[in-house]
Design a protein around this motif. Structure first.
Motif, short mmCIF file in Angstrom:
data_model
loop_
_atom_site.label_atom_id
_atom_site.label_comp_id
_atom_site.label_asym_id
_atom_site.label_seq_id
_atom_site.Cartn_x
_atom_site.Cartn_y
_atom_site.Cartn_z
N LEU A 71 -6.33 1.08 4.09
CA LEU A 71 -6.17 2.43 3.54
C LEU A 71 -5.27 3.29 3.94
N VAL A 72 -4.83 3.51 5.23
CA VAL A 72 -4.17 4.37 5.76
C VAL A 72 -2.56 3.93 5.53
N LEU A 73 -2.34 2.98 5.39
CA LEU A 73 -0.91 2.15 5.37
C LEU A 73 -0.69 1.93 3.59
N ALA A 74 -1.48 2.21 2.80
CA ALA A 74 -1.26 2.24 1.38
C ALA A 74 -0.57 3.55 0.97
#
Length: 74
Positions: A71-74
Motif C-alpha cells: 500500500l505504501v509503495l503503490a
C-alpha cells in the motif's frame, strides 16, 4: 462420583481454549508477561496448540507487513 474421582477432577489442570492460547502467543510476541500469568499458562497450554497458534500469528504478521508495504509503495 467417588471421592477419589472428585479430588482428581479438582486437581487436574484445565486445558486452555483457543483464545487463551492465542492471547498467550500474542503476549509472547510482545515480550512482556507477569510471572503469575506465565505460570498459569504453563500449566494449561497444550504445546501443539501453542506451536499452531504461533505459526498462525506469525503468518498473519508477515501478511500484514507485506500488505502495508504494498500500500505504501503503490
Amino acid at each position: 462420583m467417588e471421592a477419589g474421582q472428585d479430588e482428581f477432577a479438582r486437581s487436574a489442570p484445565r486445558q486452555a481454549g483457543f483464545w487463551a492460547t492465542m492471547r498467550a502467543v500474542l503476549w509472547s510476541f510482545f515480550g512482556v508477561r507477569k510471572r503469575q500469568a506465565y505460570l498459569d499458562d504453563a500449566g494449561s497450554l497444550n504445546p501443539l496448540a501453542v506451536v499452531v497458534a504461533g505459526v498462525l500469528a506469525g503468518a498473519i504478521f508477515i501478511i500484514t507487513i507485506v500488505v502495508v508495504v504494498q500500500l505504501v509503495l503503490a
